[in-house]
Design an enzyme around this catalytic site. Structure first.
Site, PDB file in Angstrom:
ATOM      1  N   ASN A 119       0.830  -1.208   0.000  1.00 15.95           N
ATOM      2  CA  ASN A 119       0.000   0.000   0.000  1.00 15.95           C
ATOM      3  C   ASN A 119       0.868   1.262   0.000  1.00 15.95           C
ATOM      4  OD1 ASN A 119      -2.535   1.408   0.263  1.00 15.95           O
ATOM      5  ND2 ASN A 119      -2.028   1.785   2.406  1.00 15.95           N
ATOM      6  N   GLY A 120       1.994   1.197  -0.732  1.00 12.87           N
ATOM      7  CA  GLY A 120       2.913   2.340  -0.720  1.00 12.87           C
ATOM      8  C   GLY A 120       2.666   3.345  -1.825  1.00 12.87           C
ATOM      9  N   GLY A 121       1.781   2.999  -2.784  1.00 17.36           N
ATOM     10  CA  GLY A 121       1.662   3.818  -3.998  1.00 17.36           C
ATOM     11  C   GLY A 121       0.634   4.929  -3.888  1.00 17.36           C
ATOM     12  N   ASN A 171       2.682 -11.196  -8.978  1.00 21.06           N
ATOM     13  CA  ASN A 171       3.035 -10.569  -7.695  1.00 21.06           C
ATOM     14  C   ASN A 171       2.043 -10.938  -6.578  1.00 21.06           C
ATOM     15  OD1 ASN A 171       5.418  -9.224  -6.962  1.00 21.06           O
ATOM     16  ND2 ASN A 171       4.278  -7.399  -6.387  1.00 21.06           N
ATOM     17  N   LYS A 179      -4.444  -0.156 -13.082  1.00 19.46           N
ATOM     18  CA  LYS A 179      -3.332   0.801 -13.183  1.00 19.46           C
ATOM     19  C   LYS A 179      -3.756   2.096 -13.873  1.00 19.46           C
ATOM     20  CE  LYS A 179      -0.264  -2.201 -11.609  1.00 19.46           C
ATOM     21  NZ  LYS A 179       0.189  -2.056 -10.215  1.00 19.46           N
ATOM     22  N   GLY A 189      10.916   0.315  -3.408  1.00 23.82           N
ATOM     23  CA  GLY A 189      10.359  -0.869  -4.077  1.00 23.82           C
ATOM     24  C   GLY A 189       9.833  -1.876  -3.069  1.00 23.82           C
TER      25      GLY A 189
END
Length: 492
Positions: free
Chosen positions: A98-100, A314, A380, A206
């Site tokens: 949940n870093g984006g 992923n 995306k 990343g």
């Protein structure tokens, strides 16, 4: 020559460490402790970056994975489920990356907070899925969010709304690393601040950082103490990545000596997936091969759908005790991804990153499972968003499933032009989402709007030339049509 290069390398490393120490001396209290651990990880990465010469892969040494190292999903499913599947669920933790941020779709804040279906965000759907599992099987599967410094504050605020849901939610933060000036190979940051002129000098390194930051947070240890054995890791924007009970059962039913420590879900490549990482056999181990590691002369071969037939979704199942062991023995080895960026002021920088799947070679009895394409449904772009908002999918307990009324299982190919890139603008162009059950291909370019109850079938191409506008009238049915030029039907 080699001696001179070694001296240069040592000087660079020494200069970098000096700069990091200066930065750390300006950190205070709890921040200093966290930054110290972060910088320790960065030092290791930077050291390896300076050591690496040439590509990490020698092309002739690449082999196809052995037959039994990538199992078909149907074979895993055929084993069925035991009566006590709740026992297996109680050993599981769901981890979402949940870093984006939602910047590529024109949104501010964490991407996980974008509405994707019936006002539900990615995070809402995730919580609904896990709550449904916990209620159905009387289980206790917690949700863990790996946030970045970009998403942590906004995510924590929103978590208040799930307090009465039957899901325990934990968070931990990815590391914060300094961006490196491409010329000098020194940090761009002048102090530890993250605002003003320092706003873009830090980056989350990343998703390969999950192992170190999870371990450093203390949460890994806590979950092991609670009897948890495996994590299921996936991107929060992959709406197909739900907990699969058959894969979970396969993991926990292995005899102890043969316990599989890492499963990577892969799926068949299509022309749209030619850049996705793939599994290979290399030096006797399963290994993830990313396009960035491929020598230029072999890129076309890598993109071939016939030679490399599968790609990494992923969606990963990983043993907690194995992560702990590899972290403590310093045996976690992932290829470095050098990501070049240009900052707003024009400065060229690099950021050193790693990918979570690249650690597959470090784990015992690693396995690939070739899963149905439905387990890979990433959002995306707004083109992806159109698919998941449409009647192609039905929503139940947070899970999207392809409508039974669609006659073939593949999703249509949708390409929306630049007028649709930002979510807010995209939403204003559809009075309602078209019926897409019989659609194969949709291309839209230019200033185009859709009225209510439009139906799209077969191949539909709509192109408004520069300065022109096309309004598709309410109730239209377009089947195998090309619409171009200028079309406005006005009510009068």
């Amino acid at each position: 020559m080699a001696q001179f290069q070694e001296v240069m390398r040592q000087q660079l490393e020494s200069s970098m460490y000096g700069e990091l120490e200066k930065l750390l001396s300006r950190a205070k209290g709890a921040e200093a402790e966290v930054s110290k651990k972060d910088f320790e990880g960065f030092r290791k990465l930077f050291h390896r970056f300076l050591q690496v010469k040439g590509p990490s892969i020698e092309w002739p040494k690449i082999n196809r994975p052995p037959e039994d190292s990538i199992q078909p999903y149907d074979k895993i499913k055929a084993k069925g489920l035991p009566d006590n599947i709740a026992d297996s669920l109680n050993k599981l933790v769901v981890v979402k990356l949940n870093g984006g941020l939602g910047t590529s779709m024109g949104c501010k804040g964490p991407k996980s907070l974008i509405s994707v279906r019936n006002e539900n965000t990615f995070l809402d759907l995730t919580v609904q899925q896990i709550e449904h599992l916990n209620k159905t099987y009387n289980a206790d599967v917690p949700l863990v969010l790996m946030n970045s410094f970009n998403t942590d504050e906004d995510t924590k605020k929103i978590l208040q709304k799930y307090r009465h849901h039957r899901v325990k939610i934990h968070t931990f933060n990815q590391s914060r690393y300094p961006r490196i000036n491409k010329e000098s190979l020194l940090p761009v940051a002048k102090d530890m601040a993250m605002t003003g002129e320092n706003a873009d000098v830090w980056y989350p390194p990343g998703h390969g950082d999950i192992y170190a930051s999870f371990y450093n947070s203390g949460l890994l240890e806590q979950l092991i103490a609670e009897g948890k054995e495996y994590i299921f890791v996936s991107n929060i924007d992959n709406l197909g990545a739900t907990v699969d009970l058959y894969i979970l059962n396969h993991l926990v039913s292995q005899p102890n000596g043969k316990r599989c420590e890492f499963i990577m879900e892969v799926t068949d490549k299509t022309r749209a997936d030619v850049k996705g990482g793939t599994l290979i056999q290399y030096d006797g181990k399963l290994r993830l091969l990313e396009i960035a590691q491929v020598p230029k002369a072999h890129v076309d071969e890598f993109k071939s759908v016939t030679k490399f037939k599968i790609f990494n979704t992923n969606n990963l199942w990983i043993s907690l005790s194995a992560i702990k062991r590899l972290q403590e023995q310093n045996d976690m080895d992932m290829e470095i991804i050098v990501n070049p960026k240009t900052l707003d002021g024009g400065l060229n920088v690099i950021q050193l990153e790693t990918a979570v799947g690249a650690a597959i070679k470090c784990f015992e009895n690693a396995l690939g499972i070739n899963v149905p394409r439905s387990r890979f449904l990433p959002v995306k772009t707004t083109s992806d968003l159109l698919l998941v908002m449409s009647n192609l999918y039905s929503l139940e307990a947070g899970c999207l499933t392809m409508s039974e009324r669609r006659e073939f299982p593949t999703t249509p190919h949708v390409k929306l032009g630049s007028s649709f890139t930002k979510v807010q603008e995209y939403l204003t162009r559809f009075e309602s989402i078209p019926d897409m059950l019989e659609l194969d291909h949709l291309t839209v370019s230019g200033d185009v709007t859709f009225g209510k109850h439009v139906s799209l079938k077969g191949t539909v191409i709509i192109i408004a030339n520069h300065g022109d506008r096309i309004d598709i009238p309410a109730g239209s049915m377009l089947e195998n049509k090309i619409v171009s030029g200028n079309l406005r039907i006005l009510d009068h």
